[in-house]
Scaffold this active site. Structure first.
Site, PDB file in Angstrom:
ATOM      1  N   HIS A  12       0.847  -1.194   0.000  1.00  0.00           N
ATOM      2  CA  HIS A  12       0.000   0.000   0.000  1.00  0.00           C
ATOM      3  C   HIS A  12       0.876   1.234   0.000  1.00  0.00           C
ATOM      4  CE1 HIS A  12       0.897   0.679   4.252  1.00  0.00           C
ATOM      5  NE2 HIS A  12       0.845  -0.625   4.366  1.00  0.00           N
ATOM      6  N   HIS A 132      13.311  -1.860   6.316  1.00  0.00           N
ATOM      7  CA  HIS A 132      12.136  -0.978   6.356  1.00  0.00           C
ATOM      8  C   HIS A 132      12.227   0.079   7.463  1.00  0.00           C
ATOM      9  CE1 HIS A 132       7.965  -0.110   5.308  1.00  0.00           C
ATOM     10  NE2 HIS A 132       7.733   0.010   6.600  1.00  0.00           N
ATOM     11  N   GLY A 187       1.459  -0.560  16.205  1.00  0.00           N
ATOM     12  CA  GLY A 187       0.671  -0.212  15.014  1.00  0.00           C
ATOM     13  C   GLY A 187      -0.339  -1.303  14.692  1.00  0.00           C
ATOM     14  N   ARG A 505      -4.803  20.673  15.653  1.00  0.00           N
ATOM     15  CA  ARG A 505      -3.671  20.132  14.891  1.00  0.00           C
ATOM     16  C   ARG A 505      -3.291  21.197  13.870  1.00  0.00           C
ATOM     17  NH1 ARG A 505      -5.343  15.433  11.373  1.00  0.00           N
ATOM     18  NH2 ARG A 505      -5.453  16.999   9.769  1.00  0.00           N
ATOM     19  N   ASN A 535      -8.419  24.455   7.238  1.00  0.00           N
ATOM     20  CA  ASN A 535      -7.782  23.862   6.062  1.00  0.00           C
ATOM     21  C   ASN A 535      -7.996  22.347   6.058  1.00  0.00           C
ATOM     22  OD1 ASN A 535      -6.050  22.832   4.132  1.00  0.00           O
ATOM     23  ND2 ASN A 535      -4.184  23.462   5.165  1.00  0.00           N
TER      24      ASN A 535
HETATM   25 FE   LIG Z   1       6.197   1.100   7.672  1.00  0.00          FE
END
Ligand SMILES: [Fe+2]
Length: 577
Positions: A12, A132, A187, A505, A535
């Site tokens: 992805h 990675h 994650g 943010r 925005n």
């Molecule tokens: Fe990654």
């Protein structure tokens, strides 16, 4: 040296980035050209072609292609950890041990096909495969511009096997201190819970984060999901980040959480409303991520932080702006740099910066993310001429003045200028804008175009000279990678861009990197008293950000937005302004 970074290793967010003598000159995500969000399963042919063409580099001039995915040896702890922790899925465990570089080889075949299609190095260039997380780490460290010894953090779902990286950079070199391996992944944990909370993994994590402030993290004890202590994390793979037989399935689709999780917490959430108990679950998940990450940072990076105060961060979890706010709040963190394309698209930059550094180039700090294609006013007019919506357009004498007048009158404005942004945030070149002092403008934008969940906050861009007063800090914030507490006096002045928990943010705009956007906000200030605009990115829900003038027109005519400024022209749908 001319180094082309190619991302697309993890199925992805493929992208390409080009460095010339250590300077990042172009970068773009393939999704923008293909008009296919995240461009899953693709390699970045269009993006790479754009980078080379933009820089005027012939394919034979590329010295090296850098790729953010490397071979992992059988002796590596990564493969054994993976095998041991996936005992319940023996075919996965055995694959990791006996054929652990299968994905690497598949990647190399795809990379080879891409290189041939582009005719880079006459089909046989030098290739450097970069681990990675080293690519994530380099994208943060080498582009941070930090000269001191710098703590480096990288957290994502996973790369080859690693999920979390702690290290440091010194005099241009990166040193690894500690890694964690799949399935022990913050994650992966957050992604699995994102799916359970009714969103798409690798896309909906922002939504979980946006939902969290509405809930109470203490109402439910979710600590069974994830064990963490100062030294390690351990995911409960009976519940989340699961594979194979442990997956929950619905309508033929498998998820990264288990039926046991559903038995415990109730059915997977659906719909756009924020509701009990899911809103509390989101709060718990966010709190657990923050606590685990902060504890590990303290343990592995605390000493370096006490020495220099410099921290840089990449990997998908670095887009968690609430976690970043807490990192900045640490007494020992003087400055945090988050590489703005922190998720996998940014590994094109990271692999290339890592390679450029090894080849002896001095990698230059990131100046801005306006790294994609730009179009002239003539290009915009040509696109209008052939568009079936029959747009009306006229040239503007003072683009910023007209833009500000539209905004101050309470209208949303589609705003297209300069080079397209790299990374997930629109930073004033492909944006939908509004004035945040008019109550209801966020709802109007939602009705006219975004159709996004109301509880997701819209964000402000503000001028550098007012930002310290609004955000109560002088910490750099050019990329919308952090939230800050908005000063109480400003909360009522710009209510449309302040989140439920009183944070925003923010993007702090300076006149050097985006002069036209800066002037527009100055003109807004003259009319509203606030040097702030709302925005949000120029796209419809579920679509990638607009790239070309034609894409802007498609989006414009597919929405109820009344005004579009593209370079020097104002486009309307027949009714002149
Ligand atoms: Fe990654």
């Amino acid at each position: 040296m001319i180094v082309l970074g190619i991302a697309g290793a993890v199925s992805h967010d493929p992208s390409a980035a080009l460095f010339i003598d250590g300077r990042l000159v172009a970068a773009a995500e393939e999704e923008r050209f293909l008009r296919d969000k995240h461009a899953k399963g693709k390699f970045p042919y269009e993006a790479a072609r754009f980078c080379l063409e933009f820089a005027g580099i012939g394919p034979h001039e590329v010295d090296l292609v850098a790729f953010p995915y490397a071979k992992i040896g059988l002796g590596s702890a990564a493969r054994w950890h993976y095998a041991r922790r996936h005992w319940y899925a023996p075919e996965r465990a055995l694959l990791a041990l006996f054929n652990g570089n299968r994905r690497y080889r598949r990647n190399m075949q795809q990379l080879d096909a891409l290189i041939r299609a582009l005719d880079i190095g006459q089909g046989r260039p030098r290739i450097m495969a970069v681990e990675h997380h080293l690519a994530h780490a380099s994208s943060a460290y080498h582009l941070s511009g930090f000269q001191e010894k710098t703590a480096i953090l990288s957290i994502d779902g996973k790369g080859e096997y690693a999920t979390t990286f702690f290290g440091y950079g010194e005099r241009g070199k990166i040193y690894k201190l500690k890694e964690f391996f799949d399935p022990d992944s913050l994650g992966g944990f957050y992604g699995a819970m994102t799916e359970y909370l009714g969103f798409e993994m690798l896309d909906g994590e922002f939504k979980v984060m946006g939902m969290a402030p509405y809930g109470d993290p203490k109402r439910h004890d979710l600590s069974r999901l994830l064990h963490y202590d100062p030294e390690q994390i351990r995911i409960n793979t009976e519940l989340v980040n699961v594979v194979g037989v442990r997956r929950y399935k619905e309508n033929g689709k498998g998820y990264y959480f288990s039926p046991k999780l559903v038995d415990w917490l109730g059915p997977r959430r659906v719909g756009d409303e924020i509701d009990d108990p899911y809103v509390d679950y989101a709060a718990s998940v966010q709190a657990m991520l923050e606590e685990a990450a902060l504890g590990l940072v303290d343990h592995y990076l605390g000493e370096i932080l006490r020495e220099s105060g410099k921290l840089c961060f990449a990997g998908g979890v670095a887009l968690n702006v609430k976690l970043n706010q807490r990192l900045i709040a640490r007494a020992d963190v003087k400055e945090l740099f988050v590489q703005p394309a922190a998720s996998d698209a940014g590994t094109a930059i990271g692999a290339a910066s890592y390679a450029a550094n090894i080849l002896g180039d001095q990698v230059q700090p990131l100046e801005h993310v306006y790294l994609g294609p730009a179009y002239s006013t003539e290009d915009c007019i040509d696109a209008c001429r052939v568009h079936p919506g029959n747009p009306s357009w006229r040239r503007l004498e003072q683009v910023e003045v007209t833009g500000a007048e539209i905004l101050a009158a309470g209208h949303p404005l589609a705003w297209f200028q300069g080079r397209m942004e790299f990374g997930p945030r629109a930073l004033g070149n492909r944006s939908i804008l509004g004035v945040p002092n008019i109550p209801g403008i966020a709802d109007r934008i939602n009705e006219q175009i975004k159709y996004r969940e109301r509880w997701r906050p819209f964000c402000p861009s503000m001028l550098d000279r007012v930002a310290p007063e609004i955000l109560q800090t002088r910490h750099p914030a050019p990329y919308m990678t952090f939230t800050f507490d908005v000063a109480p006096a400003w909360r009522s002045r710009i209510p449309e861009v302040v989140h439920e928990d009183g944070t925003a943010r923010a993007q702090v705009v300076d006149p050097k990197t985006n002069p036209r956007y800066y002037r527009l906000i100055e003109e807004v200030e003259k009319r509203t008293g606030n040097a702030v605009v709302l925005n949000t990115s120029l796209n419809r829900r579920g679509e990638p950000m607009v790239c070309r003038p034609t894409d802007a027109l498609e989006m414009f005519f597919g929405s109820d937005l009344p005004y579009l400024i593209m370079e020097d022209i104002l486009v309307t749908k027949g009714n002149s302004y």
